[in-house]
Design a protein around this motif. Sequence first.
Motif: not given
Length: 619
Positions: A382-389, A393-394, A396-404
């Motif tokens: 669970n701890k590892s999964q949270k870290a991976k999540t 998310l980071l 994904q946000e970076q990808q969105k920024a790159n797409e922008a």
Amino acid sequence: MQNIKESRKQFEINTRNDLLKLGNKYAYEKKFYEINKIIENKAESNKDTIGNIYAKTNIGLYYFNLFSNDSAYYYFSKAEKLSLQLKGNPHICEIFQYKADLLWCQKDFSAAETTAIKSLKNSKGNNIVTYSSYLTIANALFGMNNYDKSLIYYNKALIKLEELKKLKQYNELKTQTYNYIAKVYQKKKLYQKVIEYLKINVNLIKIKKTDLITYSHVVNTIAYSKLKLNDKSSLLLFKEVEKIADSIKFVPTQVEVKTYMGEYYLIQQDKVKASTYLKDAQKLAHKNNIFEDELKILKLLEQANPNLSNFYSDRYIILNDSLQDVERATRDKFARIEFETDEITNQKEIVSKENNLLNKRIWIISVFGLLSLLVIVLWFMNKSQKAKTRELLLKQEQQKANEAIYQLMIDQQQQMEEGKNIEKQRISLELHDGVMGKLSAVRLNLYAALHKENLIENEVFSKQIDEIQEVEKEIRTIAHDLSSKLFSDNANFIGIVKELFTKIENHSQIHFTLEVSEAVNWDLINNSIKINLYRILQEALQNIEKYANAKNVCLTMSLIESNEINIVISDDGIGFDTNKKSNGIGIKNMKARIVELNGKFNIKSELHQGTEINLTIPF
């Protein structure tokens, strides 16, 4: 796993059954014993209770056939205890029947009757055991001199035998039962009835062809009844039986017929012959432990030898006393075997219960330990999964920024291109309407002046006018080209891809080759596809730069069908094993983008053979 266990269990059962079939071929021989010992050992190690019952019963029969009745009784008792532990008590009726026969042989008629009744109660549907149980009960009652009741059970045995006509030994069994009934009449001194009963019911000619032992028993019974009726023709019958018994060396019949012949000669007052036959019978009986017949013979020898009456009388008393002692000792031994068998069974049950309790404790501890381990593992997961999540998310946000950013780059590039196009249109108009118009006017004026001065035919002037006309054409071509869209969307996207190549080439030794099919109409491809495709190319080229150690990279873009683009990215790097799971998310992101575009993603790579990524995207 369950199927494997079931298959193994079935294999063990098949092996046991094959061994039982093999053992039956050596019935009651040493090999029979050895094979059943193997079955017993395997059954105990495999916890095959049915196989264990079969083996112990067969070993008991082996010892019974050798007259080792105590060993036989031990194994029958063990088989009985095992059978009683199982639901339905399989084979218990046969085991009771074997024990009843053994007890009857030991002259323990009361115990034999009781055990045979147990067999009868458990023999539902088993006609052979039912018949045998009736017969054993009748024989036990006969041994206890209860002749009337024994007749009832002999007749019940005959009735049950009618349901066994398919048995090969049906006629022999029926004849033996008739002979038992005749023996009852003989004990009741109904000698004439014995002769008539056997003549009516037994086909002596037929039975002589199939079973000489049974034939000799029946003839002996008839002959002895005739003897008791003072019919001297009995001697011929006795001699016939004696000849048969000697030829087949069947000791019980030899003893019986010699005893009857001794008794015959006693009636005839020929004590010498009587003594001779009786002594032969006594030796055979003693040698083969047929002590009940020996007691009867000693009584007759006392009559045949009056001078030795005390000798034979003493021997009779000693033998009779010893037989009674042996019978008591045997009964005690059988009781002890029963007790010891019960004690062993109880001890096994106690050990089994303790083992079950221990196994239960071990199981509880194991389950608790596993649950604790599972909780710890789940906590870490669970701890590892949270870290991976969070990391995802980071990204994904970076990808969105790159797409922008990419979208801004595309918009900026389009604005620049639009500015360029406007400027091109202006220059085109200036060249076409201004420079080219003035140049045309100069050429025409010059042509008119030369014509006026009659210099038009002059080669030098004519050539210069043609040159001016060629300059006009070039300017017109330039103006036309400027007015068209030399940098369309196609050029924009390809330009951005080239810029990506240039950025990597500036800080690496990788050489890029770009092959773009002219059939691809980028005007029909929307920006969303271009953005995702650019990000896929960016991720792939970054992976090549980081991991591939490649010197050459080739990117081809072509049209497969009217609405599908095929993109192939290949390198000559070190490659990798595609079957090994990667911890990175680069390839996962590329696949995710292709799925979003409803496209196809395929990657091929081998160690030291480079890598090829093949994309198919509909539009």
